[in-house]
Design a protein around this motif. Structure first.
Motif, short mmCIF file in Angstrom:
data_model
loop_
_atom_site.label_atom_id
_atom_site.label_comp_id
_atom_site.label_asym_id
_atom_site.label_seq_id
_atom_site.Cartn_x
_atom_site.Cartn_y
_atom_site.Cartn_z
N ALA A 1 -42.63 6.13 30.28
CA ALA A 1 -43.49 5.10 30.85
C ALA A 1 -42.67 3.84 31.15
N PRO A 2 -43.03 3.08 32.18
CA PRO A 2 -42.23 1.89 32.53
C PRO A 2 -42.12 0.88 31.40
N GLU A 3 -43.23 0.66 30.64
CA GLU A 3 -43.15 -0.31 29.56
C GLU A 3 -42.26 0.16 28.42
N VAL A 4 -42.21 1.48 28.17
CA VAL A 4 -41.32 2.01 27.14
C VAL A 4 -39.87 1.88 27.57
N PHE A 5 -39.60 2.18 28.82
CA PHE A 5 -38.23 2.08 29.32
C PHE A 5 -37.75 0.63 29.32
N GLU A 6 -38.66 -0.29 29.57
CA GLU A 6 -38.28 -1.70 29.53
C GLU A 6 -37.86 -2.12 28.12
N GLN A 7 -38.56 -1.65 27.10
CA GLN A 7 -38.18 -1.96 25.73
C GLN A 7 -36.85 -1.29 25.35
N MET A 8 -36.61 -0.11 25.88
CA MET A 8 -35.33 0.56 25.62
C MET A 8 -34.17 -0.22 26.24
N GLN A 9 -34.39 -0.76 27.43
CA GLN A 9 -33.33 -1.56 28.06
C GLN A 9 -33.09 -2.86 27.29
N LEU A 10 -34.14 -3.47 26.78
CA LEU A 10 -33.95 -4.68 25.98
C LEU A 10 -33.19 -4.39 24.69
N TYR A 11 -33.44 -3.23 24.10
CA TYR A 11 -32.73 -2.86 22.88
C TYR A 11 -31.24 -2.64 23.15
N MET A 12 -30.93 -2.08 24.29
CA MET A 12 -29.53 -1.82 24.62
C MET A 12 -28.82 -3.02 25.23
N ASN A 13 -29.55 -4.09 25.50
CA ASN A 13 -28.94 -5.28 26.10
C ASN A 13 -28.28 -6.11 25.00
N CYS A 14 -27.04 -5.82 24.72
CA CYS A 14 -26.29 -6.48 23.65
C CYS A 14 -24.89 -6.82 24.18
N THR A 15 -24.46 -8.03 23.94
CA THR A 15 -23.14 -8.48 24.42
C THR A 15 -22.01 -8.10 23.48
N ASP A 16 -22.27 -7.93 22.20
CA ASP A 16 -21.24 -7.56 21.24
C ASP A 16 -20.88 -6.09 21.43
N PRO A 17 -19.64 -5.75 21.74
CA PRO A 17 -19.27 -4.34 21.97
C PRO A 17 -19.51 -3.45 20.76
N GLU A 18 -19.21 -3.95 19.57
CA GLU A 18 -19.39 -3.12 18.39
C GLU A 18 -20.87 -2.84 18.13
N GLU A 19 -21.70 -3.88 18.27
CA GLU A 19 -23.14 -3.70 18.08
C GLU A 19 -23.72 -2.77 19.14
N ARG A 20 -23.23 -2.87 20.37
CA ARG A 20 -23.74 -1.99 21.44
C ARG A 20 -23.36 -0.55 21.17
N ARG A 21 -22.16 -0.31 20.64
CA ARG A 21 -21.75 1.06 20.33
C ARG A 21 -22.65 1.66 19.25
N ILE A 22 -23.03 0.86 18.24
CA ILE A 22 -23.92 1.36 17.18
C ILE A 22 -25.30 1.66 17.74
N ARG A 23 -25.79 0.81 18.62
CA ARG A 23 -27.13 1.04 19.21
C ARG A 23 -27.11 2.25 20.14
N GLU A 24 -26.03 2.44 20.85
CA GLU A 24 -25.94 3.64 21.71
C GLU A 24 -25.98 4.91 20.87
N PHE A 25 -25.31 4.91 19.72
CA PHE A 25 -25.32 6.08 18.86
C PHE A 25 -26.73 6.36 18.34
N LYS A 26 -27.44 5.33 17.90
CA LYS A 26 -28.81 5.51 17.42
C LYS A 26 -29.74 5.97 18.53
N MET A 27 -29.56 5.43 19.73
CA MET A 27 -30.41 5.84 20.86
C MET A 27 -30.19 7.30 21.22
N LYS A 28 -28.93 7.75 21.20
CA LYS A 28 -28.64 9.15 21.52
C LYS A 28 -29.23 10.09 20.48
N MET A 29 -29.16 9.72 19.22
CA MET A 29 -29.73 10.57 18.17
C MET A 29 -31.25 10.68 18.33
N ALA A 30 -31.90 9.58 18.66
CA ALA A 30 -33.36 9.62 18.85
C ALA A 30 -33.73 10.45 20.07
#
Length: 497
Positions: free
Chosen positions: A263-292
């Protein structure tokens, strides 16, 4: 002299301008094929079909959109209970009025479908939902594994996208490597395009058919073609990581979510979760998103609930609830496409020619002379009978029963017979009594003057006494029958003395 700009009309917040209170008890609708549906006749006929007459009034809003304003809330619930309605053999969608409708308003409808030939080794609720999910959002399933199932099909109610093809079968791949075809029937759905399987036009007006004919046409003629919406596949996605993760990259702008997956609203929240400027934090969030997403790839029900925000279906053991009829116009479509001769169009059989030895020649010609005149007379009478029955088809003809057209076939889903088992023949076809009557006998003098001999008397004088006695006995018997007033009297033969 310059042309001045037009001044717009501004409405105030006065209650006299607003129709929100009146619209609160109304339905907004849309004709799916307005070229083949008469708006004015539909607004007059539908209240008769609903049998509410003076408690509803219809308003034409445009060529294809309309509004029905009801006096009672119960009437709205009764109309909406049956979901999909049709008029002039084509569908129309209706929904409750909304002051601020969503973008997909009047683009979906609730339809009951029937699934035939489900494999017995996989006859489970999860299989039924997996087969029905590509058709639409599953709301109800009439199948309880713990109770008897008396129908040869399984009924499922889905919220169907009316811009997508309405297909009659679904291919099902089995785990052992084989495959089977599940037949799908749609209740209360009548005509559709038999080329692209959409409900918005006939096959003769299908944009895909016209595009094939205009392959070598000019750019001006191609521009006149009507565009149709692309096909959205609601299939179970087995690789959500590969489908969604590339869309959540920082370089991809927002608003490109595939609606068939998330759904568009779900995808919008997923993009906000992945919108991180810190490379290390973004790598951790990418790993959690892939597992889910990997966990969701193995569960079709979770994809429907968590990604598309669809409610879980209701499981019911009650069968044929609000059942509708299934129509099939494929034969009628074939007859309209291939009228070989004028005789075939009029349902007149062509007669073979014969030679002098009464042998059939290898040629087909239409009948001529008296034979053709007789066939035309029969066709004219059948046409008059069809015109007489036309008003009944119109009144009965929205979503329920419609007598079949020539060449059309439909299978009846549910038919309630009379419990008494009485025949439906009309009273005029009942057997009538005898039409003869018994008249009084004229006086003997009148008959003699007219030269007519009374019954029981002959000119043979030798047997005059015997024959006169037989005539008297016959007259006495007739008098006795009149006195009994319809009762049958059996007389024993007189015994000889």
């Amino acid at each position: 002299m310059s042309l001045e700009e037009d001044i717009p009309v501004t409405l105030t917040e006065d209650e006299d301008y607003s129709a929100a209170i009146r619209n609160g008890r109304s339905l907004i609708g849309r004709l799916l094929n307005p070229e083949c549906q008469n708006m004015a006749r539909m607004l007059r006929t539908m209240p008769k079909i609903w049998k509410i007459y003076e408690r509803v009034r219809g308003i034409a809003l445009s060529k294809e959109s309309f509004q029905f304003i009801f006096d009672l809330e119960t009437d709205i619930q009764t109309v909406m209970k049956y979901g999909f309605w049709t008029f002039d053999d084509w569908g129309m969608v209706m929904d409750r009025w909304m002051e601020f409708p969503p973008t997909d308003f009047l683009q979906k409808a609730s339809v009951w479908i029937r699934l035939h030939k489900l494999p017995v080794n996989y006859l489970t609720l999860k299989t039924i939902r997996a087969v029905s999910n590509p058709i639409g959002h599953v709301k109800d399933i009439e199948f309880d594994p713990t109770k008897p199932h008396l129908q040869e099909y399984v009924r499922v109610r889905v919220i169907m996208d009316l811009q997508q093809p309405v297909r009659d079968s679904k291919l099902l791949n089995l785990p052992n490597g084989g495959s089977t075809t599940v037949d799908v029937e749609y209740e209360r759905v009548r005509k559709k395009c038999f080329h692209c399987f959409r409900l918005s036009h006939e096959k003769q007006r299908c944009p895909l058919v016209k595009a094939q004919k205009n392959v070598g046409a000019s750019a001006t003629e191609k521009g006149k073609a009507i565009a149709i919406s692309p096909v959205i596949h609601r299939q179970h996605n087995h690789d959500l990581v590969g489908s969604l993760m590339p869309l959540m990259a920082p370089s991809v702008p927002p608003g490109f979510a595939p609606k068939s997956i998330v759904a568009p609203e779900v995808f919008e929240q997923m993009q906000l979760y992945m919108n991180c400027t810190d490379p290390e934090e973004r790598r951790i969030r990418e790993f959690k998103m892939k597992m889910a997403l990997q966990d969701l790839s193995m569960n079709s029900g979770a994809q429907s609930s968590y990604l598309r925000l669809e409610d879980s279906p209701m499981i019911s053991g009650v069968q044929n609830k609000n059942v509708g009829r299934v129509f099939d116009f494929r034969t009628a479509e074939a007859v309209q496409e291939n009228p070989q001769t004028e005789g075939a169009f009029l349902n007149i059989p062509t007669l073979p020619e014969r030679d002098g030895d009464n042998r059939v020649l290898m040629s087909n010609t239409t009948p001529t002379g008296e034979s053709l005149q007789k066939e035309l007379t029969v066709a004219k009478r059948s046409r008059q009978t069809e015109m007489v029955e036309m008003p009944f088809r119109m009144i009965e003809g929205s979503g329920e029963y419609l007598p079949p057209k020539p060449g059309a076939l439909f299978s009846i889903g549910h038919d309630e017979h009379s419990a008494s088992g009485k025949s439906d023949r009309s009273k005029s076809s009942k057997r009538k009594g005898a039409s003869w009557k018994r008249f009084k006998q004229a006086p003997k003098g009148v008959l003699s003057a007219a030269g007519i001999e009374p019954p029981g008397v002959t000119q043979d004088e030798g047997d005059s006494n015997v024959k006169r006695k037989a005539g008297d006995d016959r007259m006495a018997s007739s008098k006795m029958l009149k006195q009994t007033e319809g009762l049958m009297v059996h007389q024993k033969p007189s015994t000889p003395q």
